[in-house]
Design a protein around this motif. Structure first.
Motif, PDB file in Angstrom:
ATOM      1  N   GLU A  43       0.794  -1.225   0.062  1.00  0.00           N
ATOM      2  CA  GLU A  43       0.088   0.077  -0.176  1.00  0.00           C
ATOM      3  C   GLU A  43       0.644   1.376  -0.134  1.00  0.00           C
ATOM      4  O   GLU A  43       0.530   2.371  -0.828  1.00  0.00           O
ATOM      5  CB  GLU A  43      -0.859  -0.044   1.100  1.00  0.00           C
ATOM      6  CG  GLU A  43      -2.142   0.983   1.367  1.00  0.00           C
ATOM      7  CD  GLU A  43      -3.268   0.723   0.135  1.00  0.00           C
ATOM      8  OE1 GLU A  43      -3.460  -0.479  -0.261  1.00  0.00           O
ATOM      9  OE2 GLU A  43      -3.675   1.674  -0.436  1.00  0.00           O
ATOM     10  N   THR A  44       1.779   1.112   0.670  1.00  0.00           N
ATOM     11  CA  THR A  44       2.782   2.432   1.017  1.00  0.00           C
ATOM     12  C   THR A  44       3.645   2.609  -0.467  1.00  0.00           C
ATOM     13  O   THR A  44       3.590   3.735  -1.043  1.00  0.00           O
ATOM     14  CB  THR A  44       3.611   1.981   2.200  1.00  0.00           C
ATOM     15  OG1 THR A  44       2.901   2.006   3.250  1.00  0.00           O
ATOM     16  CG2 THR A  44       4.535   3.284   2.464  1.00  0.00           C
ATOM     17  N   ASP A  51       2.182   9.393  -6.492  1.00  0.00           N
ATOM     18  CA  ASP A  51       2.701  10.928  -6.659  1.00  0.00           C
ATOM     19  C   ASP A  51       3.223  11.160  -7.954  1.00  0.00           C
ATOM     20  O   ASP A  51       3.058  12.229  -8.572  1.00  0.00           O
ATOM     21  CB  ASP A  51       3.912  11.019  -5.605  1.00  0.00           C
ATOM     22  CG  ASP A  51       3.466  11.220  -4.305  1.00  0.00           C
ATOM     23  OD1 ASP A  51       2.305  11.064  -3.998  1.00  0.00           O
ATOM     24  OD2 ASP A  51       4.158  11.096  -3.383  1.00  0.00           O
ATOM     25  N   SER A  52       4.132  10.230  -8.509  1.00  0.00           N
ATOM     26  CA  SER A  52       5.029  10.407  -9.937  1.00  0.00           C
ATOM     27  C   SER A  52       4.300   9.602 -10.887  1.00  0.00           C
ATOM     28  O   SER A  52       4.539  10.037 -12.124  1.00  0.00           O
ATOM     29  CB  SER A  52       6.235   9.985  -9.755  1.00  0.00           C
ATOM     30  OG  SER A  52       6.409   8.757  -9.363  1.00  0.00           O
ATOM     31  N   PHE A  53       3.097   8.769 -10.656  1.00  0.00           N
ATOM     32  CA  PHE A  53       2.568   7.867 -11.657  1.00  0.00           C
ATOM     33  C   PHE A  53       1.293   7.646 -11.352  1.00  0.00           C
ATOM     34  O   PHE A  53       1.034   6.632 -10.984  1.00  0.00           O
ATOM     35  CB  PHE A  53       3.511   6.632 -11.464  1.00  0.00           C
ATOM     36  CG  PHE A  53       3.725   6.148 -12.965  1.00  0.00           C
ATOM     37  CD1 PHE A  53       2.709   5.551 -13.641  1.00  0.00           C
ATOM     38  CD2 PHE A  53       4.834   6.284 -13.481  1.00  0.00           C
ATOM     39  CE1 PHE A  53       2.973   4.961 -14.787  1.00  0.00           C
ATOM     40  CE2 PHE A  53       5.165   5.685 -14.880  1.00  0.00           C
ATOM     41  CZ  PHE A  53       4.124   4.996 -15.544  1.00  0.00           C
ATOM     42  N   PRO A  54       0.394   8.732 -11.673  1.00  0.00           N
ATOM     43  CA  PRO A  54      -1.056   8.603 -11.244  1.00  0.00           C
ATOM     44  C   PRO A  54      -1.730   7.353 -11.766  1.00  0.00           C
ATOM     45  O   PRO A  54      -2.897   7.051 -10.912  1.00  0.00           O
ATOM     46  CB  PRO A  54      -1.604   9.815 -11.559  1.00  0.00           C
ATOM     47  CG  PRO A  54      -0.520  10.767 -12.053  1.00  0.00           C
ATOM     48  CD  PRO A  54       0.485   9.814 -12.271  1.00  0.00           C
ATOM     49  N   THR A  55      -1.396   6.746 -12.736  1.00  0.00           N
ATOM     50  CA  THR A  55      -2.378   5.775 -13.608  1.00  0.00           C
ATOM     51  C   THR A  55      -1.794   4.355 -12.743  1.00  0.00           C
ATOM     52  O   THR A  55      -2.368   3.259 -13.110  1.00  0.00           O
ATOM     53  CB  THR A  55      -2.010   5.574 -14.773  1.00  0.00           C
ATOM     54  OG1 THR A  55      -0.712   5.221 -15.151  1.00  0.00           O
ATOM     55  CG2 THR A  55      -2.673   6.952 -15.458  1.00  0.00           C
ATOM     56  N   MET A  56      -0.769   4.212 -12.126  1.00  0.00           N
ATOM     57  CA  MET A  56      -0.324   2.743 -11.530  1.00  0.00           C
ATOM     58  C   MET A  56      -1.353   2.133 -10.803  1.00  0.00           C
ATOM     59  O   MET A  56      -1.981   2.716 -10.004  1.00  0.00           O
ATOM     60  CB  MET A  56       0.832   3.256 -10.646  1.00  0.00           C
ATOM     61  CG  MET A  56       1.436   2.017  -9.622  1.00  0.00           C
ATOM     62  SD  MET A  56       2.604   1.045 -10.617  1.00  0.00           S
ATOM     63  CE  MET A  56       3.835   1.997 -11.020  1.00  0.00           C
ATOM     64  N   SER A  57      -1.412   0.813 -11.039  1.00  0.00           N
ATOM     65  CA  SER A  57      -2.520   0.176 -10.345  1.00  0.00           C
ATOM     66  C   SER A  57      -1.658  -0.821  -9.351  1.00  0.00           C
ATOM     67  O   SER A  57      -0.722  -1.220  -9.337  1.00  0.00           O
ATOM     68  CB  SER A  57      -3.230  -0.743 -11.226  1.00  0.00           C
ATOM     69  OG  SER A  57      -2.677  -2.021 -11.618  1.00  0.00           O
ATOM     70  N   LEU A  58      -2.512  -1.188  -8.440  1.00  0.00           N
ATOM     71  CA  LEU A  58      -1.881  -1.967  -7.311  1.00  0.00           C
ATOM     72  C   LEU A  58      -1.638  -3.507  -7.774  1.00  0.00           C
ATOM     73  O   LEU A  58      -0.486  -3.975  -7.436  1.00  0.00           O
ATOM     74  CB  LEU A  58      -3.293  -2.484  -6.422  1.00  0.00           C
ATOM     75  CG  LEU A  58      -3.076  -1.755  -4.817  1.00  0.00           C
ATOM     76  CD1 LEU A  58      -3.979  -2.274  -4.009  1.00  0.00           C
ATOM     77  CD2 LEU A  58      -1.809  -2.068  -4.153  1.00  0.00           C
ATOM     78  N   ALA A  59      -2.438  -4.005  -8.930  1.00  0.00           N
ATOM     79  CA  ALA A  59      -1.886  -5.264  -9.433  1.00  0.00           C
ATOM     80  C   ALA A  59      -0.537  -5.184 -10.058  1.00  0.00           C
ATOM     81  O   ALA A  59       0.178  -5.986  -9.761  1.00  0.00           O
ATOM     82  CB  ALA A  59      -2.664  -5.605 -10.263  1.00  0.00           C
TER      83      ALA A  59
END
Lengths: 147, 147
Positions: A43-44, A51-59
């Motif tokens: 999560e962290t 912050d630098s990569f808004p489209t990043m997904s958890l998967a």
DNA sequence: TTTGCTGCAAATAGTTTGCAGAGAC
DNA sequence: GTCTCTGCAAACTATTTGCAGCAAA
């Protein structure tokens, strides 16, 4: 703490060596893991990347943390509560000291377990590959805090 | 291995002291935990109990293992894969040797970590309450087995 | 252009919880 | 008889997976 630029370069090298593509997501993750300030959980890591990569997904975080782990570039600290934490800065077995109040994790400089590892191998007949040593307690910050 | 009858009596005593009822389920669980042959996981405990107690439910196993743990009568070994294992026979911190092939867990007789615990407390300023030391490797049975 | 990668959403697995009836005392 | 406990099923949470579109090389 190990040099985080060296760690980053090592992670990128492993990606290339194994024929994986250098996506923005992987490079950003390698950057975060190579610092690994405070042994972050997924999560962290995810929040730091957003912050630098808004489209990043958890998967994607899960997939690539596991990828780096398979290269031996990340150490996973599993916990019964299911919030596993990761160390990409020192990805080899070493003792941890964990505060049971604030969940802080630090790396103490103590002697190695080499002798005990050999003793255990002799006694048990196991081939010992790795180990894990955690001390649990309360850090000085939490001790001085009011309840 | 500790005397399992003593362990059983201790568990029953704790139930009484804390005002919990002595249900058949709790007594049967105490019996299984006090032996704890092989550091069973919840599923294994559940299956062992079903032999003598067909109506036992998983939820009851979870609830009461946690109850015994809260009394300090069971040691929980959490693992990242979510199959936590339990030791009701030696419910205090001690090293484990874990086979990564067959998942066997044994208790080696090695020197204590008292010195290292004190060193860690000095260095970090933590009040150390407990610890966990696991060695991971391959047991002699699995080494000699064909792949 | 090709092949692997990402993001999304659904699936999974271990564990926890709400609730009505059963059982300890 | 009272009040806790159990069994069931649904809920929960971290993680994994299938798939269609996207992007690295």
């Amino acid at each position: 703490m190990a040099d985080s630029n060296e760690r980053y370069e090592s992670m990128v090298r492993k990606l290339k060596e194994h024929g994986y593509k250098l996506t923005h997501q992987r490079l950003a993750l390698a950057r975060v893991l190579s610092v690994s300030e405070g042994h972050p959980d997924v999560e962290t890591i995810f929040l730091r990347l957003q912050d630098s990569f808004p489209t990043m997904s958890l998967a994607t975080v899960y997939r690539n943390v596991m990828l780096f782990k398979s290269f031996g570039e990340v150490l996973e600290l599993g916990f019964p509560n299911g919030r596993n934490r990761f160390d990409g800065n020192k990805p080899f077995p070493h003792p941890h000291v964990i505060c049971i109040r604030c969940q802080k994790i630090i790396d103490p400089d103590v002697g190695s377990l080499k002798d005990m590892t050999e003793e255990v191998a002799d006694i048990t007949g196991f081939v010992i590959l790795t180990h894990r040593l955690d001390f649990f307690g309360i850090c000085s910050d939490c001790m001085t805090e009011k309840v």
